[in-house]
Design a protein around this motif. Sequence first.
Motif, PDB file in Angstrom:
ATOM      1  N   GLN A  71      11.674   5.389  -3.859  1.00  0.00           N
ATOM      2  CA  GLN A  71      12.513   6.124  -2.902  1.00  0.00           C
ATOM      3  C   GLN A  71      11.998   7.533  -2.612  1.00  0.00           C
ATOM      4  OE1 GLN A  71      16.942   5.335  -3.824  1.00  0.00           O
ATOM      5  NE2 GLN A  71      15.888   4.667  -5.693  1.00  0.00           N
ATOM      6  N   ARG A  72      11.019   7.997  -3.392  1.00  0.00           N
ATOM      7  CA  ARG A  72      10.409   9.309  -3.181  1.00  0.00           C
ATOM      8  C   ARG A  72       8.901   9.144  -3.368  1.00  0.00           C
ATOM      9  NH1 ARG A  72      13.563  12.255  -7.863  1.00  0.00           N
ATOM     10  NH2 ARG A  72      12.910  10.263  -8.788  1.00  0.00           N
ATOM     11  N   PRO A  73       8.081   9.880  -2.606  1.00  0.00           N
ATOM     12  CA  PRO A  73       6.628   9.663  -2.679  1.00  0.00           C
ATOM     13  C   PRO A  73       6.047   9.777  -4.081  1.00  0.00           C
ATOM     14  CG  PRO A  73       7.164  10.981  -0.754  1.00  0.00           C
ATOM     15  CD  PRO A  73       8.447  10.833  -1.538  1.00  0.00           C
ATOM     16  N   HIS A  74       6.556  10.682  -4.898  1.00  0.00           N
ATOM     17  CA  HIS A  74       5.940  10.895  -6.214  1.00  0.00           C
ATOM     18  C   HIS A  74       6.300   9.802  -7.229  1.00  0.00           C
ATOM     19  CE1 HIS A  74       9.914  12.636  -7.148  1.00  0.00           C
ATOM     20  NE2 HIS A  74       9.601  12.436  -8.417  1.00  0.00           N
ATOM     21  N   GLU A  75       7.228   8.901  -6.884  1.00  0.00           N
ATOM     22  CA  GLU A  75       7.589   7.860  -7.846  1.00  0.00           C
ATOM     23  C   GLU A  75       6.439   6.892  -8.109  1.00  0.00           C
ATOM     24  OE1 GLU A  75      12.397   7.897  -6.879  1.00  0.00           O
ATOM     25  OE2 GLU A  75      11.195   6.134  -6.360  1.00  0.00           O
ATOM     26  N   ALA A  76       5.561   6.695  -7.132  1.00  0.00           N
ATOM     27  CA  ALA A  76       4.393   5.847  -7.374  1.00  0.00           C
ATOM     28  C   ALA A  76       3.509   6.464  -8.450  1.00  0.00           C
ATOM     29  CB  ALA A  76       3.606   5.647  -6.079  1.00  0.00           C
TER      30      ALA A  76
END
Length: 339
Positions: A71-76
């Motif tokens: 749900q947020r770019p940095h979660e990957a």
Amino acid sequence: MRVLLWHVHGSWTTAFVQGGHEYLVPVLPGRPADGRGRARTWDWPASVHELTPDGLRRAFDEGGVDAVLLQRPHEARLLRAWTGRRAGHDVPAVYLEHDAPGGPAAATRHPMADADVVAGGRVPVVHVTGFNALMWDTGRARTVVIDHGVPDPGPRWTGERAHVAAVVNEPVRRWRAAGTDVLLHVASRVPAEVYGMGTEHLAEHLGTRGPTAAATAGRLYDLPQAALHDRLAGARAYLHPYRWTSLGLALLEAMALGLPVLALPVTEAYAAVPPSAGVLSTDPDELAAVARRWLADPAEAAAYGKAAREHVLTRYPLDVFLDRWTTLLDQEVSAWARA
């Protein structure tokens, strides 16, 4: 299946975890934004499990995670750091975008549009409204729209308080986008009550808008979701002052309670609030005038509120929302297995 997701948006997650899956939510000491764990203000089902980063790694190593919802770019990056897995390569993944673009609307590039796994077609970007999908530039990424689903809180509206209620998180910091000036304009003309994080900072602004607004400074609350629903049900009407936002779940939840709506005719409001359910207007004076009429006529407010409840439960049913998410996750898991 077992789905990993971060606890980012409480109301949306409350709806999502009602499905027939197991849900893994990261938890960290102190429960910061990247590790909030289970909701502590809402009764999530027993199928939601908290796992530390070490616990997540073990779950992956044991083959116990079927898909990841980002749900947020940095979660990957968190996923790879904590588990060694790459979203879309080592595990099926979906990216959910909750918000409308915040920059120049029609030209804002989505942060995942150029990510290799997204642009390569392995991770679809899911939008919660058709408007958001239209406005974000997602490049070559696959896009899907899955509308919100609203758990039915029951027809709880009483309208016993002749006030207009609004739910706005951080109204001072988000001033123009949240329509805080519109909220203050209406609150200077009719009694209001305001809910959300950071609402205490509104007090000084209300104090400069005359006695009616000043009285609202004593009706600023930050409540957990269950208590918020109980409280909202006693207000006569609901004001959604936002100029620029995704479709607020607080608006849909208020409608499900049976509150009539006053809102600006922007973003996805046209679909959420039909004429029978409330009044959309670009003129804050008109919104205040309708609010004054409803405060004087509870029967008219009740009729609009009844239509609002009927519409939201038909337009945003929880079972359809859950079915669409299950179908999408099944498709992504099957496609990943075939790749």
